[in-house]
Design a protein around this motif. Sequence first.
Motif, PDB file in Angstrom:
ATOM      1  N   GLY A 108      73.487   1.039 -10.635  1.00 15.31           N
ATOM      2  CA  GLY A 108      72.592  -0.101 -10.597  1.00 15.31           C
ATOM      3  C   GLY A 108      73.347  -1.411 -10.512  1.00 15.31           C
ATOM      4  N   ALA A 109      72.594  -2.484 -10.390  1.00 11.93           N
ATOM      5  CA  ALA A 109      73.193  -3.813 -10.328  1.00 11.93           C
ATOM      6  C   ALA A 109      72.131  -4.846 -10.680  1.00 11.93           C
ATOM      7  CB  ALA A 109      73.759  -4.095  -8.936  1.00 11.93           C
ATOM      8  N   SER A 110      72.588  -5.988 -11.157  1.00 13.36           N
ATOM      9  CA  SER A 110      71.702  -7.128 -11.410  1.00 13.36           C
ATOM     10  C   SER A 110      72.324  -8.378 -10.802  1.00 13.36           C
ATOM     11  CB  SER A 110      71.464  -7.319 -12.916  1.00 13.36           C
ATOM     12  OG  SER A 110      72.673  -7.621 -13.584  1.00 13.36           O
ATOM     13  N   TYR A 111      71.458  -9.314 -10.440  1.00 13.68           N
ATOM     14  CA  TYR A 111      71.875 -10.567  -9.814  1.00 13.68           C
ATOM     15  C   TYR A 111      71.380 -11.684 -10.723  1.00 13.68           C
ATOM     16  CZ  TYR A 111      72.643 -13.869  -5.930  1.00 13.68           C
ATOM     17  OH  TYR A 111      73.091 -14.893  -5.135  1.00 13.68           O
ATOM     18  N   ASN A 112      72.313 -12.391 -11.394  1.00 12.54           N
ATOM     19  CA  ASN A 112      71.977 -13.286 -12.498  1.00 12.54           C
ATOM     20  C   ASN A 112      72.231 -14.750 -12.143  1.00 12.54           C
ATOM     21  OD1 ASN A 112      71.915 -11.036 -14.844  1.00 12.54           O
ATOM     22  ND2 ASN A 112      73.655 -10.669 -13.492  1.00 12.54           N
ATOM     23  N   GLY A 113      71.279 -15.608 -12.497  1.00  7.50           N
ATOM     24  CA  GLY A 113      71.436 -17.036 -12.291  1.00  7.50           C
ATOM     25  C   GLY A 113      71.014 -17.831 -13.515  1.00  7.50           C
ATOM     26  N   LEU A 114      71.547 -19.051 -13.675  1.00  7.32           N
ATOM     27  CA  LEU A 114      71.274 -19.859 -14.865  1.00  7.32           C
ATOM     28  C   LEU A 114      71.421 -21.338 -14.530  1.00  7.32           C
ATOM     29  CD1 LEU A 114      70.898 -19.919 -18.042  1.00  7.32           C
ATOM     30  CD2 LEU A 114      73.389 -20.038 -18.155  1.00  7.32           C
ATOM     31  N   ARG A 115      70.535 -22.174 -15.129  1.00 15.79           N
ATOM     32  CA  ARG A 115      70.643 -23.620 -14.962  1.00 15.79           C
ATOM     33  C   ARG A 115      70.215 -24.314 -16.251  1.00 15.79           C
ATOM     34  NH1 ARG A 115      71.501 -27.191 -11.161  1.00 15.79           N
ATOM     35  NH2 ARG A 115      71.726 -25.531  -9.610  1.00 15.79           N
ATOM     36  N   TYR A 116      71.004 -25.328 -16.687  1.00 21.40           N
ATOM     37  CA  TYR A 116      70.684 -26.151 -17.855  1.00 21.40           C
ATOM     38  C   TYR A 116      70.338 -27.578 -17.405  1.00 21.40           C
ATOM     39  CZ  TYR A 116      72.539 -22.824 -21.298  1.00 21.40           C
ATOM     40  OH  TYR A 116      72.740 -21.725 -22.097  1.00 21.40           O
ATOM     41  N   ARG A 117      69.435 -28.218 -18.174  1.00 26.94           N
ATOM     42  CA  ARG A 117      69.153 -29.632 -18.011  1.00 26.94           C
ATOM     43  C   ARG A 117      69.260 -30.309 -19.373  1.00 26.94           C
ATOM     44  NH1 ARG A 117      64.007 -30.201 -13.810  1.00 26.94           N
ATOM     45  NH2 ARG A 117      65.094 -29.383 -11.959  1.00 26.94           N
ATOM     46  N   PHE A 118      69.915 -31.474 -19.409  1.00 31.72           N
ATOM     47  CA  PHE A 118      70.176 -32.148 -20.682  1.00 31.72           C
ATOM     48  C   PHE A 118      69.791 -33.616 -20.569  1.00 31.72           C
ATOM     49  CE2 PHE A 118      73.013 -34.708 -23.343  1.00 31.72           C
ATOM     50  CZ  PHE A 118      72.777 -34.152 -24.590  1.00 31.72           C
ATOM     51  N   LEU A 119      69.097 -34.112 -21.599  1.00 30.64           N
ATOM     52  CA  LEU A 119      68.719 -35.521 -21.657  1.00 30.64           C
ATOM     53  C   LEU A 119      68.994 -36.055 -23.054  1.00 30.64           C
ATOM     54  CD1 LEU A 119      67.432 -38.024 -20.334  1.00 30.64           C
ATOM     55  CD2 LEU A 119      65.211 -37.175 -21.114  1.00 30.64           C
ATOM     56  N   ASP A 120      69.796 -37.131 -23.133  1.00 34.42           N
ATOM     57  CA  ASP A 120      70.133 -37.776 -24.404  1.00 34.42           C
ATOM     58  C   ASP A 120      69.103 -38.881 -24.670  1.00 34.42           C
ATOM     59  OD1 ASP A 120      71.200 -38.913 -26.631  1.00 34.42           O
ATOM     60  OD2 ASP A 120      73.158 -39.367 -25.758  1.00 34.42           O
ATOM     61  N   LEU A 121      68.145 -38.618 -25.569  1.00 39.50           N
ATOM     62  CA  LEU A 121      67.078 -39.569 -25.855  1.00 39.50           C
ATOM     63  C   LEU A 121      67.557 -40.746 -26.700  1.00 39.50           C
ATOM     64  CD1 LEU A 121      64.217 -37.023 -26.641  1.00 39.50           C
ATOM     65  CD2 LEU A 121      64.615 -38.268 -24.506  1.00 39.50           C
ATOM     66  N   ALA A 122      68.665 -40.564 -27.428  1.00 37.38           N
ATOM     67  CA  ALA A 122      69.171 -41.642 -28.283  1.00 37.38           C
ATOM     68  C   ALA A 122      69.880 -42.721 -27.468  1.00 37.38           C
ATOM     69  CB  ALA A 122      70.122 -41.069 -29.332  1.00 37.38           C
ATOM     70  N   ASN A 123      70.237 -42.396 -26.234  1.00 35.93           N
ATOM     71  CA  ASN A 123      70.926 -43.354 -25.374  1.00 35.93           C
ATOM     72  C   ASN A 123      69.990 -43.703 -24.211  1.00 35.93           C
ATOM     73  OD1 ASN A 123      72.606 -44.872 -23.777  1.00 35.93           O
ATOM     74  ND2 ASN A 123      74.183 -43.289 -23.553  1.00 35.93           N
ATOM     75  N   THR A 124      69.372 -44.859 -24.271  1.00 40.13           N
ATOM     76  CA  THR A 124      68.369 -45.235 -23.265  1.00 40.13           C
ATOM     77  C   THR A 124      68.989 -45.392 -21.877  1.00 40.13           C
ATOM     78  OG1 THR A 124      68.694 -47.564 -23.853  1.00 40.13           O
ATOM     79  CG2 THR A 124      66.907 -46.367 -24.963  1.00 40.13           C
ATOM     80  N   ALA A 125      70.306 -45.579 -21.802  1.00 36.96           N
ATOM     81  CA  ALA A 125      70.961 -45.760 -20.504  1.00 36.96           C
ATOM     82  C   ALA A 125      71.388 -44.435 -19.877  1.00 36.96           C
ATOM     83  CB  ALA A 125      72.186 -46.665 -20.656  1.00 36.96           C
ATOM     84  N   SER A 126      71.250 -43.359 -20.601  1.00 38.01           N
ATOM     85  CA  SER A 126      71.731 -42.073 -20.102  1.00 38.01           C
ATOM     86  C   SER A 126      70.769 -41.492 -19.066  1.00 38.01           C
ATOM     87  CB  SER A 126      71.895 -41.078 -21.262  1.00 38.01           C
ATOM     88  OG  SER A 126      70.635 -40.718 -21.772  1.00 38.01           O
ATOM     89  N   LYS A 127      71.301 -40.696 -18.182  1.00 44.11           N
ATOM     90  CA  LYS A 127      70.523 -40.008 -17.172  1.00 44.11           C
ATOM     91  C   LYS A 127      70.516 -38.510 -17.468  1.00 44.11           C
ATOM     92  CE  LYS A 127      71.564 -43.355 -13.525  1.00 44.11           C
ATOM     93  NZ  LYS A 127      72.126 -43.546 -12.151  1.00 44.11           N
ATOM     94  N   ARG A 128      69.527 -37.841 -16.905  1.00 44.52           N
ATOM     95  CA  ARG A 128      69.443 -36.399 -17.087  1.00 44.52           C
ATOM     96  C   ARG A 128      70.648 -35.729 -16.417  1.00 44.52           C
ATOM     97  NH1 ARG A 128      65.265 -33.280 -18.543  1.00 44.52           N
ATOM     98  NH2 ARG A 128      63.827 -35.034 -18.240  1.00 44.52           N
ATOM     99  N   GLN A 129      71.310 -34.853 -17.189  1.00 42.65           N
ATOM    100  CA  GLN A 129      72.449 -34.118 -16.663  1.00 42.65           C
ATOM    101  C   GLN A 129      72.039 -32.677 -16.403  1.00 42.65           C
ATOM    102  OE1 GLN A 129      76.287 -34.923 -18.788  1.00 42.65           O
ATOM    103  NE2 GLN A 129      74.980 -36.047 -20.214  1.00 42.65           N
ATOM    104  N   GLU A 130      72.687 -32.065 -15.429  1.00 41.73           N
ATOM    105  CA  GLU A 130      72.409 -30.679 -15.097  1.00 41.73           C
ATOM    106  C   GLU A 130      73.699 -29.880 -15.026  1.00 41.73           C
ATOM    107  OE1 GLU A 130      69.923 -29.925 -11.796  1.00 41.73           O
ATOM    108  OE2 GLU A 130      68.307 -31.255 -12.455  1.00 41.73           O
ATOM    109  N   SER A 131      73.582 -28.611 -15.349  1.00 42.34           N
ATOM    110  CA  SER A 131      74.708 -27.684 -15.269  1.00 42.34           C
ATOM    111  C   SER A 131      74.191 -26.368 -14.712  1.00 42.34           C
ATOM    112  CB  SER A 131      75.330 -27.470 -16.656  1.00 42.34           C
ATOM    113  OG  SER A 131      76.335 -26.472 -16.599  1.00 42.34           O
ATOM    114  N   GLY A 132      74.667 -25.994 -13.554  1.00 48.00           N
ATOM    115  CA  GLY A 132      74.223 -24.745 -12.942  1.00 48.00           C
ATOM    116  C   GLY A 132      75.399 -23.854 -12.616  1.00 48.00           C
ATOM    117  N   TYR A 133      75.124 -22.587 -12.515  1.00 48.14           N
ATOM    118  CA  TYR A 133      76.165 -21.614 -12.224  1.00 48.14           C
ATOM    119  C   TYR A 133      75.768 -20.799 -11.001  1.00 48.14           C
ATOM    120  CZ  TYR A 133      77.218 -22.790 -17.054  1.00 48.14           C
ATOM    121  OH  TYR A 133      77.480 -23.467 -18.211  1.00 48.14           O
ATOM    122  N   ALA A 134      76.735 -20.528 -10.160  1.00 46.50           N
ATOM    123  CA  ALA A 134      76.473 -19.693  -8.996  1.00 46.50           C
ATOM    124  C   ALA A 134      76.038 -18.306  -9.468  1.00 46.50           C
ATOM    125  CB  ALA A 134      77.731 -19.580  -8.132  1.00 46.50           C
ATOM    126  N   PRO A 135      75.007 -17.731  -8.849  1.00 46.44           N
ATOM    127  CA  PRO A 135      74.552 -16.396  -9.271  1.00 46.44           C
ATOM    128  C   PRO A 135      75.675 -15.367  -9.238  1.00 46.44           C
ATOM    129  CG  PRO A 135      72.962 -17.397  -7.783  1.00 46.44           C
ATOM    130  CD  PRO A 135      74.166 -18.284  -7.774  1.00 46.44           C
TER     131      PRO A 135
END
Length: 398
Positions: A108-135
């Motif tokens: 058998g086999a599986s094909y796995n993917g994942l993505r994170y999104r991060f937002l710092d609410l304490a820092n009003t100047a911050s932008k949403r960051q993303e982290s993704g990994y190739a499947p």
Amino acid sequence: NSRWSIRNGLYGNFVQFENPAIRNIEHRLEQTIGGRSNTQYNFGADRLKGQWNTGAEIQQGFSPIKTYANAGGIPGPLQSDAEIGILQYFLFSQVQLDVRHRISITAGASYNGLRYRFLDLANTASKRQESGYAPVLSPRLALLYRIHDSHSAHAGISNGFSPPTIAEIRPSTGVFTPGLLPEQGTNYELGLRGSFSQMKIQYDLVAYDFRLRQAIVVRRDLSGADYFVNAGGTIQRGAELWLAWTAAPATASCSLKIWSSLALQHYQFSEYVKGTADYSGNPVTGVPSSILSLGADLTTKAGLYARITMGRTSAITLNDAASESAAAYTLLGGRIGYQTTYAGTWLGEIFAGFDNLLDTRYSLGHDLNAAGNRYYNAAAGRSFFLGANLKFSGRKGE
């Protein structure tokens, strides 16, 4: 067609988590929803039978995380306020063949993917960051051979994928670490299992060689906050043996089972460089080289029972340099009790027991690579307990 079947499912999870640490207290609310679909097809005749499973799963998570200063064990001023979203999915397919009831082959086999999104609410100047990994494609091949009706041998090879958790991607430092890579590993395994019915003995023996790449390890900064890094690779070789003997009872009124398990673990860093320090070849931090467990369980039809267990854990290295280690220790515990049924629907139990009867001094978990050599956590000494349970089964006769 009865050869085909399809199963679909939805699930959700809600966890409220509080983590007090030396420098702060973290409050995390993990909310997850997901779905899974599995299609199964059965085929073949008596000499050759098989089953094919294929499907997919997707999971969406969301976690608001607030971190407060540790003000004497209670939350103090707010240090950070963040939101993390996670999207995880995988596709899978597996075929299992049963040849003449003696050989089973699974591929058998599986094909796995994942993505994170991060937002710092304490820092009003911050932008949403993303982290993704190739499947990542993770294949698996396993073989089972039935030597006899009571004995079988098995072998397997598989490649695995383990993404960083929320606690690792956003540790107690409050810093989002999008550069943290998933762990990947290849495992080789051989084993035997079976029983000797006349001697009332059961056994399970397995040996393995696991090669882990991009291993995730914990670090602590000078303030005591955790953070995680990829630490090259590890080689994890080991063997595990489980034995159990069930005594032929003199009467049908009682039974005695004696069991033991032994795990031998030779784990070392294959490639690990931190700054100017090269820890390649050192033992993997926090892993004992051996764990031995022994136990005996006595039960009677009258409802009386007694259980005793003993565990021996070898020395444990506490830092990557292997310059500090915790001593080996032995724990002895036991419990006796009486169980009975009332009116066919009530289950009653009274019990008494002890933990750490030898009054061993040991650590209840270790803080690995801790700043200021704060490796140890207090553990209870010799202790005794009494208790009672009363359950309503709702079904007469159970």
